[in-house]
Design an enzyme around this catalytic site. Sequence first.
Site, PDB file in Angstrom:
ATOM      1  N   CYS A   1       0.811  -1.220   0.000  1.00  0.00           N
ATOM      2  CA  CYS A   1       0.000   0.000   0.000  1.00  0.00           C
ATOM      3  C   CYS A   1       0.853   1.283   0.000  1.00  0.00           C
ATOM      4  O   CYS A   1       1.475   1.598  -1.000  1.00  0.00           O
ATOM      5  CB  CYS A   1      -0.993  -0.054   1.161  1.00  0.00           C
ATOM      6  SG  CYS A   1      -2.357   1.107   0.952  1.00  0.00           S
TER       7      CYS A   1
ATOM      8  N   ARG B   1     -12.606   6.657  -0.586  1.00  0.00           N
ATOM      9  CA  ARG B   1     -11.422   5.795  -0.570  1.00  0.00           C
ATOM     10  C   ARG B   1     -11.786   4.402  -1.077  1.00  0.00           C
ATOM     11  O   ARG B   1     -12.956   4.032  -1.122  1.00  0.00           O
ATOM     12  CB  ARG B   1     -10.889   5.689   0.871  1.00  0.00           C
ATOM     13  CG  ARG B   1     -10.409   6.995   1.445  1.00  0.00           C
ATOM     14  CD  ARG B   1     -10.000   6.833   2.904  1.00  0.00           C
ATOM     15  NE  ARG B   1      -8.818   5.995   3.070  1.00  0.00           N
ATOM     16  CZ  ARG B   1      -7.571   6.410   2.885  1.00  0.00           C
ATOM     17  NH1 ARG B   1      -7.337   7.668   2.534  1.00  0.00           N
ATOM     18  NH2 ARG B   1      -6.547   5.591   3.054  1.00  0.00           N
TER      19      ARG B   1
ATOM     20  N   HIS C   1      -3.424  -5.491   2.465  1.00  0.00           N
ATOM     21  CA  HIS C   1      -3.066  -5.610   3.877  1.00  0.00           C
ATOM     22  C   HIS C   1      -3.702  -6.903   4.369  1.00  0.00           C
ATOM     23  O   HIS C   1      -4.333  -7.632   3.625  1.00  0.00           O
ATOM     24  CB  HIS C   1      -3.682  -4.467   4.695  1.00  0.00           C
ATOM     25  CG  HIS C   1      -3.244  -3.098   4.341  1.00  0.00           C
ATOM     26  ND1 HIS C   1      -2.068  -2.545   4.770  1.00  0.00           N
ATOM     27  CD2 HIS C   1      -3.853  -2.117   3.627  1.00  0.00           C
ATOM     28  CE1 HIS C   1      -1.981  -1.289   4.341  1.00  0.00           C
ATOM     29  NE2 HIS C   1      -3.050  -1.003   3.642  1.00  0.00           N
TER      30      HIS C   1
END
Length: 247
Positions: free
Chosen positions: A98, A135, A197
């Site tokens: 990320c 997001r 993640h």
Amino acid sequence: MTSSGPVLRITYLYPDLMNLYADRGNITCLERRCAWRGITPLVQRLEWNDRLDESADMYVIGGGQDRQQQLASQGLTMRNADRILSDLGDGAVMLAVCGGYQLMAHRYRAGDGSELAGLGVFDAETVHPGPDVPRCIGNIVCDWDGARLVGFENHGGRTYLGSGASPLASVVRGYGNNAEDGTEGAVAGNAIGTYLHGSVLPKNPHLADHIIGAALARIAPGHELEPLDDRAEWAAHRAALRVVGLR
Ligand code: GLN
């Protein structure tokens, strides 16, 4: 107790700045999967002010918020670019997640419009469209090399690959690089960048072994990776698939 097996030098880049959603689990996973096989992992943590004075066989960096990324960008580009790029050029392995992935590409335009320089390992750049644009958040599943990868993503930045970059995987559920072109992550030589993640490695043991295997092929050619009992890891992987209605 000493082990006569290979020694794997792992440099963990900016653990205090770049660690979101349990990304540090990637280091634990790599350490354990090595140690269980008689490979000795030597983990060096690079703190913000440090200058790398030793080479590594593997680099790992996690995700981070824009503010922490700013500091990491300075540390990487001003103090440590030469060492990291020269090790990667020599075939060292990298896992960048990320915010760390964004900093390994050419640049990241953060949510406030500021531009953060990256190392250019991946021919890609990332633009955060600002706080008014939603997001990319949620569980993600992608196809990788005939298998699946599962994880969790949460990023404002949209990453666009250049012609010199290959995607790591293709998105099955979720957003991936930019929520537009179905690509996820990037690969350049032995470096892997990804938005996953989770942490990503514990529940994707095939990816963990791919990374360890790539490092070993260089430092201990011919050293076979012994299979491990991965029933718990695959149960976690399948549970993540079920959450998004896949199996
Ligand atoms: N700050 C970056 C973004 O929002 C990276 C976030 C992260 O690492 N999860 O895109």
